[in-house]
Design an enzyme around this catalytic site. Structure first.
Site, PDB file in Angstrom:
ATOM      1  N   GLU A 150       0.853  -1.208   0.000  1.00  0.00           N
ATOM      2  CA  GLU A 150       0.000   0.000   0.000  1.00  0.00           C
ATOM      3  C   GLU A 150       0.875   1.240   0.000  1.00  0.00           C
ATOM      4  O   GLU A 150       1.875   1.310   0.722  1.00  0.00           O
ATOM      5  CB  GLU A 150      -0.910  -0.004   1.224  1.00  0.00           C
ATOM      6  CG  GLU A 150      -2.069  -0.978   1.065  1.00  0.00           C
ATOM      7  CD  GLU A 150      -3.023  -0.955   2.255  1.00  0.00           C
ATOM      8  OE1 GLU A 150      -2.739  -0.270   3.254  1.00  0.00           O
ATOM      9  OE2 GLU A 150      -4.063  -1.625   2.170  1.00  0.00           O
ATOM     10  N   THR A 158      -6.831   1.020 -20.377  1.00  0.00           N
ATOM     11  CA  THR A 158      -6.615  -0.362 -19.950  1.00  0.00           C
ATOM     12  C   THR A 158      -5.305  -0.829 -20.574  1.00  0.00           C
ATOM     13  O   THR A 158      -4.900  -0.353 -21.628  1.00  0.00           O
ATOM     14  CB  THR A 158      -7.725  -1.295 -20.452  1.00  0.00           C
ATOM     15  OG1 THR A 158      -7.874  -1.102 -21.859  1.00  0.00           O
ATOM     16  CG2 THR A 158      -9.048  -1.020 -19.776  1.00  0.00           C
ATOM     17  N   LYS A 195      -5.965  -4.359 -23.796  1.00  0.00           N
ATOM     18  CA  LYS A 195      -6.647  -4.396 -25.102  1.00  0.00           C
ATOM     19  C   LYS A 195      -5.582  -4.317 -26.199  1.00  0.00           C
ATOM     20  O   LYS A 195      -4.737  -5.205 -26.241  1.00  0.00           O
ATOM     21  CB  LYS A 195      -7.703  -3.297 -25.145  1.00  0.00           C
ATOM     22  CG  LYS A 195      -8.796  -3.534 -24.083  1.00  0.00           C
ATOM     23  CD  LYS A 195      -9.890  -2.483 -24.051  1.00  0.00           C
ATOM     24  CE  LYS A 195     -10.864  -2.800 -22.922  1.00  0.00           C
ATOM     25  NZ  LYS A 195     -11.861  -1.714 -22.724  1.00  0.00           N
TER      26      LYS A 195
HETATM   27  C1  LIG Z   1     -12.727  -1.370 -21.675  1.00  0.00           C
HETATM   28  C2  LIG Z   1     -12.986   0.052 -21.394  1.00  0.00           C
HETATM   29  C3  LIG Z   1     -12.981   0.538 -20.068  1.00  0.00           C
HETATM   30  C4  LIG Z   1     -12.978  -0.354 -18.836  1.00  0.00           C
HETATM   31  O1  LIG Z   1     -12.011  -1.271 -18.717  1.00  0.00           O
HETATM   32  P1  LIG Z   1     -12.178  -2.513 -17.681  1.00  0.00           P
HETATM   33  O2  LIG Z   1     -10.777  -2.953 -17.484  1.00  0.00           O
HETATM   34  O3  LIG Z   1     -13.061  -3.496 -18.333  1.00  0.00           O
HETATM   35  O4  LIG Z   1     -12.772  -1.967 -16.426  1.00  0.00           O
HETATM   36  C5  LIG Z   1     -13.128   1.893 -19.884  1.00  0.00           C
HETATM   37  N1  LIG Z   1     -13.271   2.734 -20.919  1.00  0.00           N
HETATM   38  C6  LIG Z   1     -13.315   2.302 -22.201  1.00  0.00           C
HETATM   39  C7  LIG Z   1     -13.487   3.281 -23.295  1.00  0.00           C
HETATM   40  C8  LIG Z   1     -13.188   0.946 -22.471  1.00  0.00           C
HETATM   41  O5  LIG Z   1     -13.261   0.524 -23.734  1.00  0.00           O
END
Ligand SMILES: *Cc1c(COP(=O)(O)O)cnc(C)c1O
Length: 430
Positions: free
Chosen positions: A58, A235, A238
């Site tokens: 933390e 994120t 992706k």
């Molecule tokens: C995927 C996504 C998120 C959220 O990501 P998570 O890891 O699923 O919480 C936020 N904003 C956009 C534009 C996204 O495409």
């Protein structure tokens, strides 16, 4: 190979071993076309599975609430340094457990409850955390939403792109404290410059949510929002192809507020194993080969969209400039909903997700659209020709969805493609 080489150590738990093996089979014998997914490298997987999961940390490097963090501090500092270098940012926070956490932390850091945020309409491409009634974000902040321009039959100007007149009008009318750029189901390049101009006109903060396109930005295929936006959240799993997680970049003046909002504002102990894996992915994303990869992602999506259009699937906004194609299924087959298409394609070994399209007459659970992406199968080595083949396979399965024999044939063709393009065949030890 019948199971992932990475789970060989789980020998004392037959149930989990069996499930991991089944999922390895699924990921390597069916096509992964969900636009928010990718195949993380073995190095990213190894760091994610590392002993750093054992450590409580933390706080932030140099300011921890627990002892024994000498090494962990270096891990997190390395991740922060690599990330600020990758995007040319002043400050990075690599602790958000997810993109949603990152977004909420930004709102919490820079806004008061009840402040207004101008963001993209959810039914036209915005994310749940951009003010969905089901999300905590809409309960704490007041969202006003901009949309896309109307669809037109003029091929030079097909419409269904961000309506900057609408953004400006709403900005002048509602005087939001923050303007939010970024989307989850939008196939066009998002230019940060006009957003910055509008934000400056009304003295608003500009946040760029680059969750989907962070990898395309890192690879140089899309413009970098960092010079324009006060804060950029995204994120890491992706197009950036790192471990599941989130990150935030901001100008120095917001660094302290952002850090406090993530911890202790939102989260407890950071996932240092995930942070080590993020560091690995930031190094990978800085390699020249990653730029080649993102160029191929975009080229593949373009070829895929064009091939799907040839099969009768209308591309929303007439095409794509990123890694995804949003399909309007109605012209292909008026009866075919997004939900049904997703189910049929699942039977054919083609993994996609249904999605609303602008002015969708159907509910978000049923939809008239389907979203497909090229990032994961590009990692597996597929090029334009393979994506053109996938378009014909999708069309065949959907046209003959009541004929099990044909859907089974498509599934066999898909399996043959996947056998040639194993996602883990292309990674080499760096
Ligand atoms: C995927 C996504 C998120 C959220 O990501 P998570 O890891 O699923 O919480 C936020 N904003 C956009 C534009 C996204 O495409």
């Amino acid at each position: 190979m019948t199971s992932s080489p990475f789970d060989a150590w789980i020998t004392n738990d037959d149930e989990v071993t069996s499930l991991l093996s089944q999922e390895w089979q699924r990921q390597t014998t069916t096509l992964q076309l969900i636009a928010s997914e990718n195949f993380a490298s073995p190095a990213v997987l190894a760091a994610t599975g590392s002993i750093l999961t054992n450590k409580y940390a933390e706080g932030y490097p140099g300011r921890r609430y627990y002892g024994g963090n000498q090494v962990v501090d270096e891990v997190e500092d390395l991740a922060r340094r690599r990330l600020t270098a990758l995007f040319g940012a002043d400050h990075a926070n690599v602790q958000p457990h997810s993109g949603a956490n990152a977004n909420v932390a930004v709102y919490q850091a820079l806004l008061e409850p009840g402040d207004t945020i101008l963001a993209m309409r959810l039914d036209q491409g915005g994310h749940l955390t951009h003010g969905s009634p089901a999300s905590i974000t809409s309960k704490w902040w007041n969202f006003v939403s901009y949309g896309v321009t109307p669809r037109s039959d003029d091929p030079e100007n097909p419409g269904e792109m961000i309506d900057f007149d609408n953004v400006r009008e709403l900005a002048l009318e509602h005087r939001p404290k923050m303007i939010l750029a970024g989307a989850t189901a939008y196939s066009r390049l998002i230019d940060p410059a006009p957003f910055r101009e509008i934000a400056d006109e009304i003295g608003a903060l500009l946040m760029f949510d680059s969750a989907h396109v962070a990898g395309l930005i890192a690879g140089g295929s899309h413009p970098n929002p960092v010079p324009y936006a006060d804060v950029v959240a995204f994120t890491t799993h992706k197009t950036l192809r790192g471990p599941r997680g989130g990150a935030i970049l901001c100008r120095e003046e917001y660094a302290k507020k952002i850090d406090s909002a993530v911890f202790p504002g939102q989260q407890g102990g950071p996932l240092e194993h995930a942070i080590a894996a993020k560091a690995v992915s930031f190094k990978e994303a800085a390699l020249p080969s990653f730029a080649t990869y993102t160029e191929q992602i975009v080229a593949n999506a373009k070829a895929f969209g064009a091939a799907l259009a040839k099969e009768g699937f209308r591309n929303v906004s007439g095409g794509t400039e990123n890694h995804m194609v949003l399909l309007d299924l109605r012209e292909f087959d008026e009866e075919l909903t997004g939900k049904l298409a997703q189910e049929v394609l699942d039977r054919a070994g083609i993994t996609t997700n249904r999605n609303t399209i602008p002015d969708d007459p159907r509910s978000p659970f049923v939809t008239s659209g389907l979203r497909v992406g090229s990032a994961a199968q590009t990692t597996a080595g597929m090029k334009e020709g393979e994506f053109e083949t996938i378009a014909t396979l999708m069309s065949r399965a959907l046209r003959h969805r009541d004929d099990d024999a044909i859907v089974t044939e498509v599934r066999a063709d898909v399996a043959a493609m996947c056998a040639t393009f194993n996602p883990y065949a292309n990674f080499t030890k760096q």
